[in-house]
Design a protein around this motif. Structure first.
Motif, PDB file in Angstrom:
ATOM      1  N   UNK A 197       0.803  -1.219   0.000  1.00 17.85           N
ATOM      2  CA  UNK A 197       0.000   0.000   0.000  1.00 17.85           C
ATOM      3  C   UNK A 197       0.834   1.267   0.000  1.00 17.85           C
ATOM      4  N   UNK A 198       2.106   1.174   0.398  1.00 13.60           N
ATOM      5  CA  UNK A 198       2.871   2.394   0.661  1.00 13.60           C
ATOM      6  C   UNK A 198       3.158   3.209  -0.591  1.00 13.60           C
ATOM      7  N   UNK A 199       3.220   2.568  -1.769  1.00 15.89           N
ATOM      8  CA  UNK A 199       3.501   3.327  -2.994  1.00 15.89           C
ATOM      9  C   UNK A 199       2.436   3.103  -4.062  1.00 15.89           C
ATOM     10  N   UNK A 200       1.240   2.715  -3.625  1.00 14.81           N
ATOM     11  CA  UNK A 200       0.134   2.504  -4.563  1.00 14.81           C
ATOM     12  C   UNK A 200      -0.536   3.854  -4.856  1.00 14.81           C
ATOM     13  N   UNK A 201      -0.537   4.259  -6.108  1.00 12.12           N
ATOM     14  CA  UNK A 201      -1.052   5.577  -6.484  1.00 12.12           C
ATOM     15  C   UNK A 201      -2.475   5.513  -7.047  1.00 12.12           C
ATOM     16  N   UNK A 202      -3.135   4.393  -6.839  1.00 17.88           N
ATOM     17  CA  UNK A 202      -4.498   4.257  -7.345  1.00 17.88           C
ATOM     18  C   UNK A 202      -5.496   4.874  -6.379  1.00 17.88           C
ATOM     19  N   UNK A 203      -6.702   5.150  -6.898  1.00  9.77           N
ATOM     20  CA  UNK A 203      -7.789   5.629  -6.048  1.00  9.77           C
ATOM     21  C   UNK A 203      -8.438   4.453  -5.328  1.00  9.77           C
ATOM     22  N   UNK A 204      -9.098   4.759  -4.234  1.00 10.66           N
ATOM     23  CA  UNK A 204      -9.900   3.743  -3.560  1.00 10.66           C
ATOM     24  C   UNK A 204     -11.150   3.475  -4.385  1.00 10.66           C
ATOM     25  N   UNK A 205     -11.460   2.211  -4.552  1.00  7.11           N
ATOM     26  CA  UNK A 205     -12.663   1.857  -5.320  1.00  7.11           C
ATOM     27  C   UNK A 205     -13.816   1.439  -4.416  1.00  7.11           C
ATOM     28  N   UNK A 206     -13.518   1.297  -3.121  1.00  2.00           N
ATOM     29  CA  UNK A 206     -14.529   0.887  -2.148  1.00  2.00           C
ATOM     30  C   UNK A 206     -14.179   1.559  -0.830  1.00  2.00           C
ATOM     31  N   UNK A 207     -15.115   2.278  -0.258  1.00  2.00           N
ATOM     32  CA  UNK A 207     -14.838   3.032   0.960  1.00  2.00           C
ATOM     33  C   UNK A 207     -14.354   2.129   2.084  1.00  2.00           C
ATOM     34  N   UNK A 208     -14.860   0.904   2.134  1.00  4.83           N
ATOM     35  CA  UNK A 208     -14.495   0.020   3.240  1.00  4.83           C
ATOM     36  C   UNK A 208     -13.179  -0.697   3.004  1.00  4.83           C
ATOM     37  N   UNK A 298      -1.250  22.007  -3.279  1.00  7.30           N
ATOM     38  CA  UNK A 298      -0.115  21.171  -3.638  1.00  7.30           C
ATOM     39  C   UNK A 298      -0.373  20.394  -4.930  1.00  7.30           C
ATOM     40  N   UNK A 299       0.700  19.843  -5.461  1.00  3.70           N
ATOM     41  CA  UNK A 299       0.615  18.864  -6.551  1.00  3.70           C
ATOM     42  C   UNK A 299       1.175  17.550  -6.030  1.00  3.70           C
ATOM     43  N   UNK A 300       0.380  16.497  -6.086  1.00  2.00           N
ATOM     44  CA  UNK A 300       0.779  15.203  -5.544  1.00  2.00           C
ATOM     45  C   UNK A 300       0.719  14.165  -6.657  1.00  2.00           C
ATOM     46  N   UNK A 301       1.793  13.416  -6.809  1.00  4.00           N
ATOM     47  CA  UNK A 301       1.891  12.412  -7.875  1.00  4.00           C
ATOM     48  C   UNK A 301       1.572  13.021  -9.235  1.00  4.00           C
ATOM     49  N   UNK A 302       2.034  14.265  -9.426  1.00  4.31           N
ATOM     50  CA  UNK A 302       1.831  14.946 -10.700  1.00  4.31           C
ATOM     51  C   UNK A 302       0.438  15.492 -10.910  1.00  4.31           C
ATOM     52  N   UNK A 590     -11.443  11.733  -2.735  1.00  2.72           N
ATOM     53  CA  UNK A 590     -10.650  11.415  -1.551  1.00  2.72           C
ATOM     54  C   UNK A 590      -9.189  11.136  -1.922  1.00  2.72           C
ATOM     55  N   UNK A 591      -8.258  11.251  -0.983  1.00  5.45           N
ATOM     56  CA  UNK A 591      -6.854  10.937  -1.270  1.00  5.45           C
ATOM     57  C   UNK A 591      -6.714   9.525  -1.825  1.00  5.45           C
ATOM     58  N   UNK A 592      -5.719   9.339  -2.702  1.00  5.79           N
ATOM     59  CA  UNK A 592      -5.499   7.991  -3.215  1.00  5.79           C
ATOM     60  C   UNK A 592      -4.830   7.128  -2.145  1.00  5.79           C
ATOM     61  N   UNK A 593      -4.456   5.913  -2.528  1.00  6.57           N
ATOM     62  CA  UNK A 593      -4.028   4.932  -1.532  1.00  6.57           C
ATOM     63  C   UNK A 593      -2.760   5.367  -0.809  1.00  6.57           C
ATOM     64  N   UNK A 594      -1.721   5.796  -1.551  1.00  8.13           N
ATOM     65  CA  UNK A 594      -0.465   6.098  -0.863  1.00  8.13           C
ATOM     66  C   UNK A 594      -0.580   7.331   0.030  1.00  8.13           C
ATOM     67  N   UNK A 595      -1.333   8.339  -0.390  1.00 10.63           N
ATOM     68  CA  UNK A 595      -1.542   9.507   0.469  1.00 10.63           C
ATOM     69  C   UNK A 595      -2.312   9.116   1.727  1.00 10.63           C
ATOM     70  N   UNK A 596      -3.270   8.214   1.560  1.00 14.29           N
ATOM     71  CA  UNK A 596      -4.042   7.745   2.712  1.00 14.29           C
ATOM     72  C   UNK A 596      -3.159   7.030   3.727  1.00 14.29           C
ATOM     73  N   UNK A 597      -2.376   6.064   3.252  1.00 13.95           N
ATOM     74  CA  UNK A 597      -1.596   5.258   4.186  1.00 13.95           C
ATOM     75  C   UNK A 597      -0.474   6.069   4.834  1.00 13.95           C
ATOM     76  N   UNK A 598       0.110   6.993   4.076  1.00 18.48           N
ATOM     77  CA  UNK A 598       1.151   7.827   4.663  1.00 18.48           C
ATOM     78  C   UNK A 598       0.567   8.722   5.753  1.00 18.48           C
ATOM     79  N   UNK A 599      -0.602   9.278   5.491  1.00 18.78           N
ATOM     80  CA  UNK A 599      -1.252  10.129   6.483  1.00 18.78           C
ATOM     81  C   UNK A 599      -1.613   9.365   7.743  1.00 18.78           C
TER      82      UNK A 599
END
Length: 672
Positions: A197-208, A298-302, A590-599
């Protein structure tokens, strides 16, 4: 020949032991002893961790009243020079007098170190040349060790240091603190790497699916947040008792840039009264994030991110719930900036609330948390260490409230707000926006806003129900104030004694200049004229470094462990027309996966208490020796015990307990 009985205490902490030879010289008003090697029947175990060892120092004649001691250590082969943490030295003179010399620091070299007797002395009381010289030498060395640095223009100055190892040993983390901090940080990231999860730049597809992040690292409150984050009542509750309780204020007149629909608002009010009547009754409240307006996101992941500057109108219901009744996400009214109401579609209203929660996260982290506790605590600490010697009563009173602050702030600059830090990479306020917010925030800080009784009154928050931050904070402030008043009034009987204490005056001038950048509009004093002024300011310093920091820090994972309740950033702009939102658009925003897990990893780290936590009112280091200050400390501890018990009793009847101002949960200093 006369004999002085010397007892040396080595701290009971990891790595405190020394195998080096320790030497001691006693210095008195009528002479001094020889530099004496301290040897007893314990041999090399005399200065082991936790050791209490007794020695004799002999002199041809009495050397009078002891003024100071000189301590040094020297290594002999095969032992290398090591570090020794000495707690204190006690000396019994041949006349039967007992002297105490607090040390409480690392001695890492072979230089001679001087320590004063524990009786507090103000600068104008130094009648002996040895005391005056020692005082001057100590401050001269401290000015070298603790230098100011302008981290960036327009924000409080910091201590000049490039790495934790460049900090003086006396202010670094203990071995235990360092090891636990490093382990917590690495353990969290290792878990996220294993999950991919730490470098996954995809969006969440399911809130849970967000549950995959730290599924085993939850608190009772973080689980409650996950279940209730959509509820209006819980959304409103967080403005009172979440991690940012200092923004909300009573609304007596609507801002001109918030043209709400009174008819729609009135439909959400309970009872026959309209908005104007409810404002007059004190039931309407406002949260205005205007200081985020104009901040470059900010600009995150381009990809460009979004940070709003919302206005939120809230209503205190007859059932004592605080609920939102209108949200405008940008400051300037416009057709493409709709005002959202609870009667809007589910995802219109939920999306508006999520944008508010993201704005609140960024505002809280940079203003409420970083600036108003961490950076100010560093200013208070550096000014104290530069300008006030150990023998001064102010040093004795405030030094427990500086523990670990300089290192934790340095780590924040290196790991969180640096060019490659968390905020720069994963928060919408990172980069240029972060500096803009800090500058805007400092310009808005006032002395009264740092004093909770004044702040509550100025925001009109005296009567809103269920405001536990206010209730506990005011009681804690009063307890601290009485303690500080007792201590300082013991040493300063008259106002002119405050006025002639040059070290006190230099301390406050340094704070005004380096902490508040000489801005007179802040109301921060530039000098002290009365005992009452000194008491109030020192109360504010202790409250800021203990209770206030706890209130805005310790709940970070509780409230942010479920990301949708505290998004670090937003990936899409807010809706410009109603009826265009859905669960899919929410997930894209919402933030993508890597932003979520880092936060979430950062919030877990910053909420994690270390095992060498020292709670408010507990003073392992004995700096005071006079009877009255020592009694006042016991009284202080007793009052804190009573407050803690009252908070625990109250919390038994709360669905969401409020613990952040419980003295047993409040750390003495900004240490995390």
């Amino acid at each position: 020949m006369v004999r002085y009985e010397v007892t040396v205490f080595t701290a009971d902490m990891a790595t405190a032991t020394t195998f080096n030879n320790v030497f001691l010289k006693l210095v008195g008003t009528d002479g001094e002893s020889e530099r004496t090697l301290l040897v007893d029947d314990k041999g090399c175990a005399s200065f082991f961790k936790g050791a209490v060892s007794s020695f004799s120092v002999c002199c041809p004649n009495s050397i009078g009243k002891l003024v100071l001691i000189e301590v040094d250590k020297q290594h002999l082969p095969p032992f290398l020079e090591d570090s020794w943490f000495a707690s204190k030295v006690e000396v019994k003179s041949p006349e039967g007098d007992n002297y105490k010399f607090p040390i409480y620091r690392w001695i890492i070299d072979s230089k001679v170190h001087r320590f004063r007797e524990a009786t507090a002395l103000r600068v104008f009381e130094e009648n002996h040349h040895l005391g005056r010289n020692s005082r001057q030498q100590e401050l001269k060395q401290r000015e070298e060790d603790y230098r100011w640095d302008a981290y960036v223009g327009g924000v409080p100055h910091t201590m000049k240091a490039s790495h934790p190892h460049s900090l003086p040993d006396e202010v670094r983390f203990s071995f235990t603190k360092k090891a636990e901090f490093s382990y917590t940080a690495s353990e969290g990231m290792r878990e996220l790497k294993l999950k991919g999860l730490d470098d996954c730049k995809e969006n969440w597809t399911d809130i849970y699916a967000i549950n995959r992040v730290f599924c085993c690292r939850k608190t009772d409150l973080s689980e409650y947040v996950q279940q209730h984050w959509k509820d209006d009542a819980f959304f409103g509750y967080q403005f009172l008792n979440g991690v940012n309780p200092i923004l909300i204020q009573r609304c007596t007149a609507l801002p001109n840039n918030f043209p709400v629909d009174h008819i729609r608002i009135n439909n959400h009010l309970r009872g026959p009264h309209g908005l104007q009547d409810e404002m007059k009754k004190g039931n309407i409240f406002l949260c205005d994030y205007k200081r985020l307006d104009g901040v470059k996101p900010n600009t995150i992941n381009g990809k460009k991110q979004y940070l709003m500057a919302p206005l939120v109108l809230l209503y205190s219901t007859p059932e004592d719930s605080l609920v939102p009744i209108a949200i405008q996400l940008k400051q300037t009214p416009a057709d493409d900036n709709p005002i959202f109401y609870p009667s809007d579609s589910e995802y219109d209203w939920l999306t508006a609330k999520i944008f508010v929660r993201s704005a609140d996260f960024n505002y809280h982290q940079l203003n409420t948390h970083l600036l108003r506790t961490h950076l100010l605590a560093e200013v208070f600490a550096v000014s104290l260490l530069r300008n006030v010697p150990m023998v001064h009563p102010l040093y004795k009173l405030l030094i427990p409230h500086t523990r670990y602050t300089l290192q934790i702030n340095l780590l924040a600059r290196l790991l969180l707000i640096s060019e490659n830090g968390f905020f720069t990479n994963f928060a919408s306020s990172g980069g240029e926006g972060m500096i803009t917010i800090l500058k805007k925030s400092l310009s808005s800080v006032t002395y009264s806003s740092l004093c909770i009784p004044d702040d509550i009154a100025e925001r009109g928050m005296e009567a809103v129900p269920n405001f536990y931050y206010r209730d506990d904070g005011l009681r804690l402030w009063d307890i601290i104030h009485r303690f500080v008043q007792g201590i300082l009034s013991y040493y300063y009987k008259k106002d002119d004694e405050v006025q002639q204490d040059s070290e006190l005056q230099t301390w406050i001038r340094d704070i005004f200049e380096h902490g508040f950048l000489s801005q007179a509009g802040t109301g921060i004093p530039q000098r002290f004229s009365t005992v009452d002024e000194l008491v109030r300011f020192v109360t504010m310093v202790i409250f800021t470094c203990s209770g206030q920091h706890s209130a805005v820090n310790c709940g970070q994972f509780d409230y942010g462990g479920w990301m949708p309740n505290a998004p670090t950033t937003m990936q899409c702009p807010p809706p410009t027309t109603k009826g265009t939102t859905s669960e899919a658009t929410m997930l894209q925003t919402l933030p993508n996966v890597d932003a979520t897990v880092q936060g979430m990893a950062i919030m877990w780290l910053l909420s994690k208490r270390s095992s060498d936590f020292v709670h408010l009112g507990h003073f392992p280091e004995e700096h005071f020796r006079e009877e009255i200050p020592r009694r006042l400390i016991k009284d202080f501890q007793g009052e804190l015990e009573v407050l803690s018990a009252a908070i625990k009793t109250r919390n038994e009847n709360l669905v969401v307990p409020y613990t952040y101002m419980d003295p047993k949960e409040v750390e003495n200093s900004v240490a995390i």
